[in-house]
Scaffold this active site. Structure first.
Site, short mmCIF file in Angstrom:
data_model
loop_
_atom_site.label_atom_id
_atom_site.label_comp_id
_atom_site.label_asym_id
_atom_site.label_seq_id
_atom_site.Cartn_x
_atom_site.Cartn_y
_atom_site.Cartn_z
N LEU A 1 0.86 -1.18 0.00
CA LEU A 1 0.00 0.00 0.00
C LEU A 1 0.90 1.23 0.00
CD1 LEU A 1 -2.75 -0.78 2.67
CD2 LEU A 1 -3.06 -0.57 0.22
N ASP A 2 0.55 2.22 -0.78
CA ASP A 2 1.32 3.46 -0.81
C ASP A 2 1.32 4.09 0.58
OD1 ASP A 2 1.74 3.18 -3.51
OD2 ASP A 2 0.11 4.52 -4.08
N PRO A 3 2.38 4.84 0.93
CA PRO A 3 2.40 5.51 2.23
C PRO A 3 1.19 6.42 2.47
CG PRO A 3 4.59 5.54 1.29
CD PRO A 3 3.65 5.00 0.22
N LEU A 4 0.64 7.01 1.39
CA LEU A 4 -0.52 7.89 1.56
C LEU A 4 -1.84 7.15 1.45
CD1 LEU A 4 0.64 11.16 -0.19
CD2 LEU A 4 0.59 10.59 2.23
N ALA A 5 -1.81 5.82 1.61
CA ALA A 5 -3.03 5.02 1.66
C ALA A 5 -3.09 4.37 3.04
CB ALA A 5 -3.02 3.95 0.58
#
Length: 183
Positions: free
Chosen positions: A51-55
């Site tokens: 998962l992306d850090p901003l997710a």
């Protein structure tokens, strides 16, 4: 749970916090397990998809013998919800970088957007953004992007099983998508 339970295999469903990388989340769990019991000093821990850090959201973490199930979990369909801001773009295609271009949205209507959705359903070719976690030449694409390195990225097939608009408030729309790995 005892050390033997983890060593024999566990799957942990972790709610990954916003701003943490998947790697950071796994490392924190691994550290907690190692502190809990001396038998777990060399325990295998891995996640089934990045998962992306901003997710924020579900991160499937496999421990011990369950690390053999990671590819099985990765192949399952994924479901995401989010918000799209129409009329603006960023170099990273998300909130990691600031808006660098804006466009008029005066011509957009809910009907036009709903009528456009079918072209995104089924198998489509998608070019991953330079700020994605996909590896190229041994590094994550976002590492190349942050180092301002030029990298050729090929479009690849992904499958969109379902795509729906859940709220419409121009210039933002909320969505729900069910898709294949790598979308």
């Amino acid at each position: 749970m005892e050390a033997a339970d983890y060593l024999s295999g566990q799957t942990i469903l972790l709610d990954k916090p916003l701003t943490w990388s998947s790697f950071q989340a796994v490392n924190k769990l691994k550290y907690a397990l190692k502190r809990k019991d001396v038998l777990m000093k060399n325990i295998k821990v891995g996640h089934a998809g990045t998962l992306d850090p901003l997710a924020s959201g579900l991160l499937i973490v496999c421990v011990g013998k369950n690390t053999k199930k990671i590819s099985e979990y990765q192949g399952l369909p994924k479901e995401y919800t989010g918000t799209i801001r129409l009329g603006a773009s960023t170099p990273s295609y998300d909130l990691e970088t600031a808006i660098n271009q804006t466009f008029s949205t005066d011509h957009l209507t809910e009907a036009l957007i709903q009528n456009t959705i079918p072209q995104f359903l089924g198998e489509i070719m998608q070019k991953p953004p330079i700020f994605s976690a996909i590896k190229k030449e041994g590094k994550r694409l976002y590492e190349h992007a942050r180092n301002q390195e030029e990298v050729k990225i090929e479009a690849r097939p992904v499958t969109i099983h379902a795509f729906e608009i859940t709220a419409f408030r121009l210039p933002e729309i909320d969505f729900r998508i069910v898709c294949s790995k790598g979308t």
